[in-house]
Design an enzyme around this catalytic site. Structure first.
Site, short mmCIF file in Angstrom:
data_model
loop_
_atom_site.label_atom_id
_atom_site.label_comp_id
_atom_site.label_asym_id
_atom_site.label_seq_id
_atom_site.Cartn_x
_atom_site.Cartn_y
_atom_site.Cartn_z
N ASN A 81 0.85 -1.20 0.00
CA ASN A 81 0.00 0.00 0.00
C ASN A 81 0.88 1.25 0.00
O ASN A 81 1.67 1.45 0.92
CB ASN A 81 -0.90 -0.02 1.24
CG ASN A 81 -1.92 1.10 1.24
OD1 ASN A 81 -1.65 2.20 0.77
ND2 ASN A 81 -3.08 0.82 1.77
N MET A 127 0.39 4.16 0.82
CA MET A 127 0.24 5.02 1.98
C MET A 127 0.72 4.34 3.26
O MET A 127 0.68 4.94 4.33
CB MET A 127 -1.23 5.41 2.16
CG MET A 127 -1.75 6.27 1.04
SD MET A 127 -3.47 6.71 1.33
CE MET A 127 -3.30 7.89 2.67
N GLU A 128 1.13 3.10 3.15
CA GLU A 128 1.57 2.40 4.36
C GLU A 128 3.06 2.05 4.25
O GLU A 128 3.90 2.90 4.39
CB GLU A 128 0.67 1.18 4.61
CG GLU A 128 -0.79 1.63 4.78
CD GLU A 128 -1.76 0.51 5.18
OE1 GLU A 128 -1.33 -0.53 5.69
OE2 GLU A 128 -2.98 0.70 4.97
N MET A 129 3.39 0.81 3.88
CA MET A 129 4.80 0.46 3.80
C MET A 129 5.40 0.81 2.43
O MET A 129 6.62 0.90 2.28
CB MET A 129 4.99 -1.02 4.14
CG MET A 129 4.61 -1.30 5.61
SD MET A 129 4.44 -3.05 6.00
CE MET A 129 6.14 -3.48 6.33
#
Lengths: 358, 349
Positions: A150, A152-154
């Protein structure tokens, strides 16, 4: 002949001692384990307490983990190189120090991007019928693949994550041991992480001890809270091992939930108009550890959260005393937190793709 | 009579078996322990000393310090911990060129390892903190790191009854001060040593390193590396100019010790970094200019010693450096008490 017989029986005796007495003595020297009530995993199978029919079930204890796999999964859970920046881990948002969540309104990800929804706890997550608030992952293995890729994550991708691990000989060896092949796949990465996460249960809560028949483990006020929890109807959704996680329900059954009309929940998965504002019922285990509450993190107060549920889901208003009792009951659901030995990760080498903070 | 004799012998045998059980089950432990003792070997005079064990921790204090080391609420965002940049999973550093801080701000310098940091004569690359306690206060209040401030950090902890209780147990009062916060963190950090490296075992008289590794150590001494990298930490005992033999041209912006002393002579002078566990903490140097340990060794030879090593020499020295990796701290991940109603909320902005 007699001597031979005797010698034989002596041999037998020695053999018996080696096989039976020795292990017992050796294991007796291990430090005592902090399990008491929870031996329950087995005890529950047979032992019948007057409370066996309660709609909440004590968390079972598993002793049958594949240790090589869960150890590998633990490393991966704490592995910052699964992220693009080399800095974010599964634990960054599902912090085992703080109830398996990050205790933020929504998670911080790559380049400090803020996620759209409150991070659910990883503790007892195996008791969920599906993963994520909208249930878009059918199980923990499916879920584990999400955040890695993702943006926006990792913010990594599955090829890169695998390439990083494949470049590190110690990982190659561990994957070979567990999966029989030196070729690391994202499927196996997710499988190992999921196996570790399945060990992250929190047995031995005071409430579970009470369920197992130990009366004095909860107070009269807490017991009154549990009775209210059932009478008022909370138990309709929050039941089972996880005290939740068994169904999707609409947020706003009795009164349209007006504080967040942007997040469509289950609808995003099914595209069925009827599923708008449906969410997986969150687990209430360890709930005192995981504020703020709800998918939109709209309150930091457990009392307020209980009152919001009463208003929007049950269409009632609790007296101050009732809320207080229910909150007291909810706090008895905090169990033994997982005891994790912080893993030591193998170093990168010349072939390992370098982290990218941009 | 014969039967009786056999009986007696059998009994004896059984008794011996039972008696020997404890030593059997501890055999592994005993061997490990042995290295830790002060054994005089003919290597006692070597310029590198084995990392000593210390058993005299104040457990209540180090446990509290461990909680604080992993406490995200010491940061403004409620997300960054000491461990974020000094990760005990990865050699006590973040293995990034420079650290990521609040709002993804990138720091100006490579994060040094917390492992064995107590062997440094001062903390930070420029030595601006005299010890670990003073160091611990820095990042909490640095706007590019944890971005909180000392008052807020203490207020957060004070609002959590379990912390108030623990501070009372350790420091005798419920009032939490930043001084005590830093003291507890420092006490935990002092436990983060890495004994039992193969090289330390060799120093204690056991032939635990290969011929190539020993050759590397001999080169390490002959070429002059040992002049700065010595003692318990294989470094950390002095400030030295980066560019003794040849001006260091890859980074002329970072002034190092000069920032502390304002003494012209201290420009480009840095604390000599520890070489313990060096294979775990790439990238190397204050400016993280290389990810390769071989290249780092060659840069040192060129700029500090004014020599050029052959590939074979570099390989041997690197082989030696890898024998400096010791037992990594075994840390039980702490469980932190929940925030209370009065706990200041995290702020991600």
């Amino acid at each position: 002949m007699k001597i031979t017989k005797f010698a034989l029986s002596c041999c037998l005796l020695v053999f018996a001692i080696i096989t039976i007495v020795l292990p017992v003595i050796v294991s007796a020297e291990e430090p005592p384990r902090n399990i008491g009530y929870g031996r329950g995993g087995r005890m529950q199978g047979g032992a019948v307490s007057p409370r066996s029919k309660e709609p909440i079930k004590p968390i079972p204890i598993n002793f049958d983990d594949n240790r090589a796999k869960t150890d590998l999964g633990k490393k991966l859970f704490f592995e910052p190189r699964l992220s693009k920046s080399g800095w974010i881990t599964c634990n960054s948002c599902h912090n085992i120090s703080t109830g398996g969540a990050d205790n933020l309104p929504s998670s911080i990800g790559h380049k400090w991007m803020l996620g759209p929804i409150n991070s659910p706890t990883v503790l007892n997550a195996k008791f969920n019928l599906a993963q994520f608030w909208d249930g878009r992952a059918k199980d923990l293995k499916d879920q584990a693949k999400g955040p890695i890729a993702n943006p926006m994550e990792m913010a990594s991708n599955h090829d890169l994550a695998v390439e990083v691990l494949q470049s590190i000989p110690e990982y190659v060896k561990e994957f070979k041991t567990v999966y029989g092949s030196e070729k690391i796949t994202i499927d196996n990465v997710a499988d190992a992480i999921a196996a570790f996460e399945e060990t992250l249960t929190t047995p031995n809560s005071r409430f579970d001890a009470w369920l197992n028949g130990y009366d004095d483990k909860i107070t009269a006020e807490e017991k009154a809270g549990y009775d209210l929890f059932k009478e008022k109807g909370c138990i309709g959704c929050h039941n089972g091992f996880g005290v939740g996680g068994n169904s999707f329900e609409k947020f706003g059954i009795k009164k349209a939930y007006d504080k967040d009309t942007q997040t469509l929940g289950r609808y995003n998965v099914t595209k069925n108009e009827n599923d708008k504002y449906f969410f997986k019922v969150p687990l209430l285990r360890n709930i005192e550890l995981t504020s703020p509450y709800f998918h939109d993190a709209s309150t930091w107060s457990l009392s307020e959260a209980v009152n919001v549920m009463a208003e929007y889901q049950l269409g009632v208003k609790f007296a101050g005393d009732e809320t207080k009792k229910i909150v007291a009951f909810l706090k008895t659901l905090t169990g033994d937190q997982p005891e994790i030995v912080f893993p030591i990760l193998p170093p990168s080498n010349a072939n390992t793709p370098q982290p990218n903070r941009n | 009579m014969k039967i009786v004799k056999i009986q007696v012998m059998c009994c004896l045998f059984i008794v011996i078996l039972i008696a020997s059980v404890p030593s059997l089950s501890f055999a592994g432990g005993l061997i490990d322990m042995a290295y830790g003792r002060d054994i005089k070997s003919d290597r006692s005079k070597e310029p590198i000393q084995p990392v000593p064990f210390s058993y005299d921790n104040n457990r209540a204090k180090t446990d509290l310090g461990k909680m604080l080391f992993f406490e995200p609420r010491l940061s403004k965002s409620g997300w960054i911990t000491c461990n974020s940049c000094h990760n005990l999973s990865t050699g006590g550093a973040d293995n990034l060129p420079t650290s990521i801080g609040h709002k993804w701000m990138l720091g100006p310098i490579n994060s040094p390892t917390v492992l064995n940091a107590k062997f440094n004569l001062a903390q930070f690359w420029d030595g601006r903190a005299k010890d670990l306690k003073e160091q611990a206060k820095g990042p909490i209040a640095n706007p590019m790191e944890m971005a909180s401030n000392h008052q807020l950090a203490a207020e957060v902890l004070q609002s959590i009854p379990e912390y108030a209780q623990r501070f009372k147990n350790v420091y005798g009062e419920e009032k939490i001060t930043i001084d005590n916060v830093a003291d507890a963190i420092a006490a935990f950090e002092e436990t983060l040593v890495t004994p039992n490296s193969r090289f330390d075992v060799w120093l204690r008289g056991y032939d635990k390193i290969t011929k190539e590794e020993e050759d590397g150590y001999i080169l390490f001494k002959e070429k002059g590396c040992i002049g700065c990298h010595n003692g318990f930490g294989v470094g950390g005992n002095a400030f030295r100019k980066f560019g003794i033999a040849k001006p260091y041209d890859k980074d002329t912006q970072t002034l190092g010790r000069y920032n502390v002393t304002k003494n012209e002579k201290d420009k480009y002078v840095f604390k000599v970094p520890l070489l313990r566990n060096i294979e775990l903490t790439a990238p190397y140097f204050h400016n993280a200019s290389t990810w390769s340990l071989n290249e780092a060794v060659n840069v040192m030879a060129e700029y500090q010693l004014g020599t050029k090593l052959t590939d074979d020499e570099t390989n041997k020295i690197v082989a030696f450096l890898k024998t400096l990796t010791g037992d990594q701290p075994e840390i039980i991940f702490p469980i932190l008490p929940p925030s209370g109603e009065h706990t200041p909320q995290p702020n991600r902005n």
